[in-house]
Write an enzyme that holds these catalytic residues in place. Structure first.
Site, PDB file in Angstrom:
ATOM      1  CG  ASP A  89      -0.245  -0.063   2.524  1.00  0.00           C
ATOM      2  OD1 ASP A  89       1.009  -0.053   2.526  1.00  0.00           O
ATOM      3  OD2 ASP A  89      -0.920  -0.104   3.560  1.00  0.00           O
ATOM      4  CG  HIS A 295      21.869   3.088 -17.442  1.00  0.00           C
ATOM      5  ND1 HIS A 295      20.781   2.741 -18.208  1.00  0.00           N
ATOM      6  CD2 HIS A 295      22.363   4.220 -18.009  1.00  0.00           C
ATOM      7  CE1 HIS A 295      20.635   3.614 -19.196  1.00  0.00           C
ATOM      8  NE2 HIS A 295      21.587   4.522 -19.104  1.00  0.00           N
ATOM      9  CG  ASP A 312      24.651  10.671 -16.198  1.00  0.00           C
ATOM     10  OD1 ASP A 312      23.901  11.665 -16.086  1.00  0.00           O
ATOM     11  OD2 ASP A 312      24.654   9.928 -17.201  1.00  0.00           O
ATOM     12  CG  ASP A 324      21.414  13.529 -18.948  1.00  0.00           C
ATOM     13  OD1 ASP A 324      22.150  13.048 -18.052  1.00  0.00           O
ATOM     14  OD2 ASP A 324      21.116  12.908 -19.987  1.00  0.00           O
ATOM     15  CG  HIS A 405      26.710   5.672 -24.378  1.00  0.00           C
ATOM     16  ND1 HIS A 405      26.792   6.986 -24.776  1.00  0.00           N
ATOM     17  CD2 HIS A 405      27.723   5.485 -23.491  1.00  0.00           C
ATOM     18  CE1 HIS A 405      27.809   7.569 -24.154  1.00  0.00           C
ATOM     19  NE2 HIS A 405      28.397   6.676 -23.381  1.00  0.00           N
ATOM     20  CG  HIS A 409      19.614  11.769 -24.644  1.00  0.00           C
ATOM     21  ND1 HIS A 409      18.945  12.624 -23.794  1.00  0.00           N
ATOM     22  CD2 HIS A 409      20.659  11.284 -23.936  1.00  0.00           C
ATOM     23  CE1 HIS A 409      19.568  12.631 -22.613  1.00  0.00           C
ATOM     24  NE2 HIS A 409      20.619  11.836 -22.676  1.00  0.00           N
ATOM     25  CG  HIS A 416      16.755   9.092 -22.409  1.00  0.00           C
ATOM     26  ND1 HIS A 416      16.985   7.797 -22.072  1.00  0.00           N
ATOM     27  CD2 HIS A 416      17.915   9.746 -22.112  1.00  0.00           C
ATOM     28  CE1 HIS A 416      18.208   7.662 -21.598  1.00  0.00           C
ATOM     29  NE2 HIS A 416      18.803   8.839 -21.602  1.00  0.00           N
ATOM     30  CD  GLU A 440      24.630  11.193 -22.950  1.00  0.00           C
ATOM     31  OE1 GLU A 440      25.050  10.481 -22.029  1.00  0.00           O
ATOM     32  OE2 GLU A 440      23.420  11.469 -23.091  1.00  0.00           O
ATOM     33  CE1 TYR A 444      31.327   5.199 -20.010  1.00  0.00           C
ATOM     34  CE2 TYR A 444      31.039   4.857 -22.364  1.00  0.00           C
ATOM     35  CZ  TYR A 444      30.765   5.579 -21.231  1.00  0.00           C
ATOM     36  OH  TYR A 444      29.950   6.688 -21.300  1.00  0.00           O
ATOM     37  NE  ARG A 462      27.519   9.188 -19.385  1.00  0.00           N
ATOM     38  CZ  ARG A 462      27.530   8.060 -18.688  1.00  0.00           C
ATOM     39  NH1 ARG A 462      28.207   7.013 -19.132  1.00  0.00           N
ATOM     40  NH2 ARG A 462      26.880   7.963 -17.553  1.00  0.00           N
ATOM     41  CD  GLU A 464      24.611  13.349 -20.199  1.00  0.00           C
ATOM     42  OE1 GLU A 464      24.839  12.767 -19.131  1.00  0.00           O
ATOM     43  OE2 GLU A 464      23.615  13.117 -20.905  1.00  0.00           O
TER      44      GLU A 464
HETATM   45  N1  GLY Z   1      21.589  10.021 -17.566  1.00  0.00           N
HETATM   46  C1  GLY Z   1      21.156   9.252 -18.653  1.00  0.00           C
HETATM   47  C2  GLY Z   1      21.795   9.654 -19.887  1.00  0.00           C
HETATM   48  O1  GLY Z   1      22.822  10.281 -19.864  1.00  0.00           O
HETATM   49  O2  GLY Z   1      21.300   9.441 -20.957  1.00  0.00           O
HETATM   50 MN    MN Z   2      22.210  11.781 -21.309  1.00  0.00          MN
HETATM   51 MN    MN Z   3      23.402  11.457 -18.269  1.00  0.00          MN
END
Ligand code: GLY
Ligand code: MN
Ligand code: MN
Length: 497
Positions: A89, A295, A312, A324, A405, A409, A416, A440, A444, A462, A464
């Site tokens: 609940d 992730h 991130d 982001d 990746h 985006h 996203h 971004e 890796y 990374r 971004e």
């Molecule tokens: N934080 C998710 C991405 O960078 O797409």
């Molecule tokens: Mn992103």
């Molecule tokens: Mn990100």
């Protein structure tokens, strides 16, 4: 579902996700009639004073007018969605469907589960009707008995009049929605955003293709941001930058804790909450080789002196717009030579990505420009077994072993954003003024990757940033957070002291 009768004669139904739920729980004692009577009296009127129209209202009117133009004569039903159960609940914190937020301008503070926006066709356009579960009067037991909706449990909701004033839209009680949608005399072609509201789904006939097309249209509308959205995005970015500074300040404490990544995660969340914000997505705090796990949200690792840490994170405003941003930082404030080498390669790839962020270039060019730099760098490092040109062929792509990746985006109310847009309007489309997107690139190198010399293994980088496409040069909205090696080291030094 089993029901029990209380001493008041009321039927107590265990909690379900239904809006008809009484909201009482199996572990709560039933009410005495005396209490019930006692609770209905002695309350002063408490209207909200000084309710004003929200600044987003004219923007929402424009957005709804665009939608109306596209759907002449068709009734559109766009629900906010309901509670999502976390456990038994207990629900997750409510967040309305992004299309609902976009078209109503409703803030996180005012958003109420089970609300529904209807655009009802009328001559020359549509009438916008917002159905909400308004504040319940003190004559209705809901205010103190209903754990999901009651004011004593979750706080005060807007009344119909207050919501109408604040959001500049005609507001109706949610209890009238069923009758409204089932009224045979007013029957007309209706298209819904399905899967968000069980009542709406039940009442409106399935039109699979048209529903998919509506979702696509609602996504594509958001490709170009208006000035309200751009301002909110900058607010989200600026709030996130402050969060990054707070995270660096706790690096020393994190280095002394078995699950140091969580200390850093909580610093970002703390800053977001301190400023009245939320998170756009689960923060990734990935120390050492965790950075290679794209992730990594477990955030339960140690933070070691000498390692890099990839973070991130994005703050989400009350308007639901989110940043982001990713930075990869040396835990002790200084990059090692191997870390610097990989970092610089990713930074060069990002700069190549920025360079094509101009109207007329294709969205896919950002990926291509960044990947060309990465492929050349990997070739120079001696790990790519084919030439960069060969690797860049879509049917080859060997460099992607170290960068699986995409580089960009759309970004907005969803991290996203615009995810239902058609390929030809998004991935294969040209960039247009007013788009906001990420750039971004990342590399890796997993700890067990035998193709790389030992000193590079376990390094994940990374970088971004959030970019606004303009008629001229792109605006890197997150440029307040440094990216070059020297700038990062200089920025971190006082924060680590
Ligand atoms: N934080 C998710 C991405 O960078 O797409
Ligand atoms: Mn992103
Ligand atoms: Mn990100």
């Amino acid at each position: 579902m089993a029901s029990t009768s209380s001493a008041t004669g009321l039927t107590l139904t265990p909690m379900t996700t239904s809006k008809k739920s009484s909201g009482t729980r199996s572990h709560d004692a039933p009410n005495a009639v005396a209490l019930s009577k006692f609770m209905s009296k002695g309350w002063a009127p408490t209207p909200l004073e000084g309710v004003q129209q929200a600044p987003v209202v004219p923007f929402c009117e424009n957005r709804r007018a665009t939608l109306s133009q596209q759907y002449q004569g068709v009734r559109l039903v766009i629900p906010a969605g309901s509670f999502k159960v976390r456990s038994n609940d207990t629900d997750y914190r409510f967040r309305p469907h992004s299309a609902f937020a976009y078209l109503t301008g409703i803030s996180a503070a005012d958003a109420v589960p089970d609300s529904v926006l209807v655009l009802d066709p009328k001559k020359g356009g549509h009438e916008a009707l917002l159905f909400i579960h308004p504040r319940s009067p003190r004559t209705n037991e809901e205010f103190y008995r209903n754990a999901r909706h009651g004011e004593f449990w979750i706080g005060r909701r807007l009344t119909v009049d207050e919501a109408e004033l604040r959001y500049g839209i005609k507001v109706k009680h949610i209890d009238t929605l069923e009758k409204f949608l089932s009224n045979k005399k007013r029957e007309r072609e209706t298209v819904v955003v399905r899967g968000e509201d069980s009542l709406v789904d039940k009442l409106v006939r399935l039109r699979k293709k048209k529903e998919a097309a509506l979702l696509t249209y609602l996504s594509e509308m958001r490709l170009i941001k208006d000035s309200y959205e751009i301002a909110e995005m900058q607010n989200a970015v600026d709030a996130s930058i402050r969060g990054f500074a707070d995270m660096v300040k706790v690096f020393p404490a994190a280095s002394n804790h078995q699950r140091g990544e969580r200390i850093i995660e909580s610093a970002f969340f703390g800053r977001a909450r301190l400023e009245g914000n939320d998170l756009g997505y689960d923060t990734i705090v990935a120390s050492g080789s965790h950075a290679c796990i794209l992730h990594w949200i477990k955030n339960d690792g140690a933070v070691k002196n000498g390692d890099l840490i990839l973070i991130d994170a994005g703050a989400e405003m009350d308007s639901f717009y989110t940043a982001d941003i990713t930075r990869t930082l040396p835990v002790n404030g200084k990059f090692s030579p191997a870390q610097r080498e990989i970092y610089q390669l990713v930074l060069d790839a990002q700069r190549a990505g920025f360079a094509v962020c101009k109207p007329g270039a294709k969205f896919a060019d950002i990926n291509r420009a960044s990947h060309e730099v990465l492929a050349r760098g990997l070739y120079k490092l001696g790990v790519l077994p084919v030439t960069p040109e060969e690797s860049m062929k879509p049917e080859v792509g060997l460099h992607r072993r170290w960068t699986v990746h995409g580089v960009s985006h759309m970004l907005g109310i969803d991290v996203h954003d615009c995810a239902h847009a058609r390929t030809e309007q998004y991935r294969e489309a040209v960039l247009r003024e007013g788009m906001i997107l990420t750039v971004e690139p990342g590399l890796y190198i997993h700890p067990d990757d035998e193709l790389f010399p030992a000193q590079y293994r376990g390094i994940g980088v990374r970088i971004e940033d959030d970019v606004l496409i303009t008629a001229g040069e792109p605006v890197v909205m997150s440029k307040g957070l440094p990216t070059s090696v020297d700038e990062i080291e200089a920025w971190m030094a006082p924060l680590l002291r």
